[in-house]
Write a protein that holds these residues in place. Structure first.
Motif, short mmCIF file in Angstrom:
data_model
loop_
_atom_site.label_atom_id
_atom_site.label_comp_id
_atom_site.label_asym_id
_atom_site.label_seq_id
_atom_site.Cartn_x
_atom_site.Cartn_y
_atom_site.Cartn_z
N LEU A 1 -10.53 13.87 -6.49
CA LEU A 1 -11.98 13.82 -6.62
C LEU A 1 -12.33 12.42 -7.11
N ILE A 2 -13.04 11.66 -6.30
CA ILE A 2 -13.43 10.29 -6.65
C ILE A 2 -14.94 10.29 -6.88
N PHE A 3 -15.32 9.76 -8.04
CA PHE A 3 -16.72 9.66 -8.41
C PHE A 3 -17.10 8.19 -8.51
N GLN A 4 -18.38 7.95 -8.64
CA GLN A 4 -18.87 6.57 -8.73
C GLN A 4 -18.21 5.83 -9.89
N LYS A 5 -18.00 6.50 -11.01
CA LYS A 5 -17.38 5.83 -12.17
C LYS A 5 -15.96 5.37 -11.86
N ASP A 6 -15.28 6.07 -10.93
CA ASP A 6 -13.93 5.64 -10.54
C ASP A 6 -13.99 4.33 -9.76
N ILE A 7 -15.02 4.17 -8.94
CA ILE A 7 -15.20 2.92 -8.19
C ILE A 7 -15.49 1.78 -9.18
N GLU A 8 -16.35 2.06 -10.17
CA GLU A 8 -16.67 1.05 -11.19
C GLU A 8 -15.39 0.57 -11.87
N ALA A 9 -14.55 1.52 -12.26
CA ALA A 9 -13.32 1.17 -12.99
C ALA A 9 -12.30 0.50 -12.08
N GLU A 10 -12.12 1.00 -10.88
CA GLU A 10 -11.10 0.46 -9.97
C GLU A 10 -11.36 -0.99 -9.62
N PHE A 11 -12.63 -1.34 -9.39
CA PHE A 11 -12.96 -2.68 -8.93
C PHE A 11 -13.62 -3.53 -10.01
N SER A 12 -13.70 -3.00 -11.21
CA SER A 12 -14.28 -3.74 -12.35
C SER A 12 -15.67 -4.27 -12.02
N ILE A 13 -16.53 -3.38 -11.51
CA ILE A 13 -17.89 -3.78 -11.19
C ILE A 13 -18.87 -2.86 -11.92
N ALA A 14 -20.06 -3.38 -12.15
CA ALA A 14 -21.08 -2.68 -12.95
C ALA A 14 -21.62 -1.45 -12.23
N LYS A 15 -22.08 -0.51 -13.05
CA LYS A 15 -22.64 0.75 -12.55
C LYS A 15 -23.79 0.50 -11.56
N SER A 16 -24.69 -0.43 -11.91
CA SER A 16 -25.83 -0.70 -11.03
C SER A 16 -25.39 -1.27 -9.68
N THR A 17 -24.36 -2.09 -9.71
CA THR A 17 -23.83 -2.67 -8.46
C THR A 17 -23.22 -1.57 -7.60
N VAL A 18 -22.44 -0.70 -8.22
CA VAL A 18 -21.82 0.40 -7.47
C VAL A 18 -22.89 1.32 -6.90
N THR A 19 -23.93 1.58 -7.66
CA THR A 19 -25.02 2.44 -7.16
C THR A 19 -25.60 1.87 -5.88
N CYS A 20 -25.88 0.57 -5.86
CA CYS A 20 -26.44 -0.08 -4.66
C CYS A 20 -25.45 -0.01 -3.49
N ILE A 21 -24.20 -0.29 -3.77
CA ILE A 21 -23.17 -0.28 -2.71
C ILE A 21 -23.04 1.12 -2.13
N VAL A 22 -22.95 2.13 -2.99
CA VAL A 22 -22.77 3.51 -2.54
C VAL A 22 -23.96 3.96 -1.70
#
Length: 154
Positions: free
Chosen positions: A48-69
């Protein structure tokens, strides 16, 4: 000087990838970050992969991941799916299109990596990876010290 070399290599890898993909199949619509996220989801389909996993894996901010997703969802590469144990949680999953794009893209990456490593001996590559891992670990430790709220990679 190290930061200069890393950034220069990043720029050159990016430019090389874009030029190669445009010349091969016109895949310029996929950003590099989208490709890395597609690869991460592809390699972790059983989890199960969540947005927070993307943040941690790629060391990018929550707001950036939100836009990308959101953009990747709009393009049809990924979808959010409710988790049975908690309907408030939404896992990220590849769509069929996302899977196809990743499979095309990864073959290009493999080709580009092989081309870029010409003239580099296996022991040189092992030494590079060892040093890169140490640099990564040091940087992650420093970030944790200066910015303790940064998501941690599992």
């Amino acid at each position: 000087m190290l930061c200069f070399w890393v950034k220069t290599l990043d720029n050159l890898f990016f430019r090389n990838m874009v030029a190669y993909e445009i010349s091969q199949e016109g895949m310029d619509e996929v950003t590099v970050m989208h490709a890395w996220i597609l690869g991460f989801l592809y390699e972790n389909q059983e989890r199960l992969i969540f947005q927070k996993d993307i943040e941690a894996e790629f060391s990018i901010a929550k707001s950036t991941v939100t836009c990308i997703v959101k953009l990747m969802e709009k393009k049809g590469y990924i979808q959010r799916e409710a988790v049975q144990s908690d309907a408030r949680l939404k896992r990220l999953a590849l769509t069929d299109l996302g899977r196809q794009v990743h499979e095309r893209h990864i073959s290009h990456i493999d080709t580009l990596e092989a081309q870029s490593m010409r003239g580099i001996a296996p022991e040189e590559m092992r030494a590079f990876r060892a040093v890169a891992e140490k640099l990564k670990r040091n940087l992650e430790e420093d970030i944790a010290r200066y910015y303790p709220k940064m998501p941690k990679k599992k």
